[in-house]
Design an enzyme around this catalytic site. Structure first.
Site, PDB file in Angstrom:
ATOM      1  N   GLU A 134      -6.058   3.082   3.364  1.00 56.21           N
ATOM      2  CA  GLU A 134      -6.656   3.666   4.565  1.00 56.21           C
ATOM      3  C   GLU A 134      -8.061   4.210   4.308  1.00 56.21           C
ATOM      4  OE1 GLU A 134      -5.426   3.325   7.399  1.00 56.21           O
ATOM      5  OE2 GLU A 134      -3.277   3.003   7.139  1.00 56.21           O
TER       6      GLU A 134
ATOM      7  N   ASP B 252       0.845  -1.187   0.000  1.00 59.29           N
ATOM      8  CA  ASP B 252       0.000   0.000   0.000  1.00 59.29           C
ATOM      9  C   ASP B 252       0.884   1.242   0.000  1.00 59.29           C
ATOM     10  OD1 ASP B 252       0.868  -0.646   2.575  1.00 59.29           O
ATOM     11  OD2 ASP B 252      -1.140  -0.973   3.347  1.00 59.29           O
TER      12      ASP B 252
END
Length: 371
Positions: free
Chosen positions: A127, A68
């Site tokens: 997120e 990520d």
């Protein structure tokens, strides 16, 4: 001499960007990748993410590795010389380390390709609002869809050199929770002429906890957390609106469904009891990270053989991670990488030990070569 990938981590740490705004991050990664030996590489952009295929020497399958790349809307308090240069944003979940590790592994295989294809997924928006599911549904990913996929997440509670993993459920199902209450405002001296939404929302916070204590099997596990409450604008005016923001975390999709059903039932009762409107607003949903048992046991055996001091049996955690969407369709696993930090994930003073970066690169290179 500072390790190259620790230096890269420090540069990435200074340019944190939130979901789908990772423009500088994407540009930095693309610039680095463009300088690698290109004979076996193919690169595609997807929104603010990147996919890199390292073509194997005699491929029979494609192995995926995902990192990520986004940050959090947190004001950094580490006082590090390489602290965030983007006010209000911080790499407080370790994605700067994740990226530098992925670049380290990619660098090795760009020069020394494996037998099989390797797909590196630099995924945005973990997120929020969640990038895993949409990137999986993209034509770019479909063309290079891997047969297996792996990932890691830093863990402040484990020491550098430790890797924690378990077969089956590692991370929970997570849903973001946004609730609004609308009533009737008024003068603080005349509460009988208004419907106070601060009172309604406050009571709802307490009542929703009975879902956990009275509607969920005690042998199961779930948690509802309200992290933000906002109501009203001034001290002498009864609030016409109030807002609750939080998360729901469960160990199974079925339990998540129970929690949501009961929340909506409670909301209908609240509308009657407090003469108001209660509305749920959409947020991100994160599917559980469910490690493939065969793949995980193979990795544990690899660790016991090659890094005998590193393996630590993990416990299931209520953390959320959209990597679970990959594992819902593709076999693989995620593991915790120890970084031995005093502060937790999402803390403004999180300061992982950077020695974990070269260690993780070494482990992943040897594991992927063994595949």
């Amino acid at each position: 001499m500072l390790n190259e990938f620790i230096a890269i981590r420090r540069e990435l740490h200074q340019i944190p960007e939130t979901g789908y705004k990772e423009l500088k991050t994407q540009a930095y990664l693309l610039d680095y990748i463009s300088k690698l030996p290109s004979g076996h590489l193919e690169v595609k952009k997807w929104r603010t993410g990147i996919l890199v295929l390292v073509k194997g020497t005699n491929p029979e399958k494609t192995i995926g590795y995902r990192t990520d790349i986004d940050a959090l809307p947190i004001t950094e308090e580490t006082e590090l010389p390489f602290a965030s240069k983007h006010p209000g944003n911080m790499h407080a979940c370790g994605h700067d380390l994740h990226m530098s590790i992925a670049l380290g592994v990619l660098t090795h295989f760009a020069s020394k390709p494996a037998k099989d294809n390797l797909l590196f997924v630099f995924q945005p928006a973990e997120e929020g609002p969640g990038g895993a599911k949409p990137i999986m549904e993209s034509t770019e990913f479909a063309e290079w869809r891997p047969d297996s996929i792996y990932g890691l997440h830093i863990a402040p509670e484990y020491k550098v050199g430790e890797i924690a993993i378990k077969p089956g459920l590692l991370f929970a199902n997570t849903s973001e929770l946004f609730i609004s209450f609308k009533g009737k405002g008024g003068h603080a001296a005349y509460p009988h002429l208004a419907n106070d939404m601060v009172v309604a929302a406050s009571a709802f916070v307490g009542q929703m906890q009975t879902i956990i204590s009275r509607n969920i099997d005690p042998m199961d596990s779930a948690v509802i957390t309200i992290g933000r409450i906002h109501g009203g604008e001034i001290q002498n005016v009864i609030a016409e609106t109030a807002y609750l923001d939080g998360t729901i975390r469960t160990l199974s999709p079925e339990t998540m469904e129970i929690v949501w059903t009961r929340l909506k039932q409670l909301a209908k009762g609240w509308e009657e009891a407090y003469q108001c409107e209660v509305e749920f607003h959409p947020g991100s949903d994160y599917y559980q990270v469910d490690n493939d048992p065969v793949e995980t046991e193979e990795f544990i055996h690899f660790l016991e053989e090659q890094y005998p001091e590193s393996y630590v049996p993990a416990r299931s955690a209520m953390t959320g991670e959209d990597f679970g969407y990959f594992l819902s369709e593709i076999k693989g696993f995620m593991f915790w990488l120890g970084v031995d930090s005093e502060y937790s994930l999402h803390h403004a003073k999180l300061n992982p030990k950077e020695e974990a970066i070269p260690f993780a690169i070494d482990v992943l290179i040897h594991f992927l070569e063994s595949k």
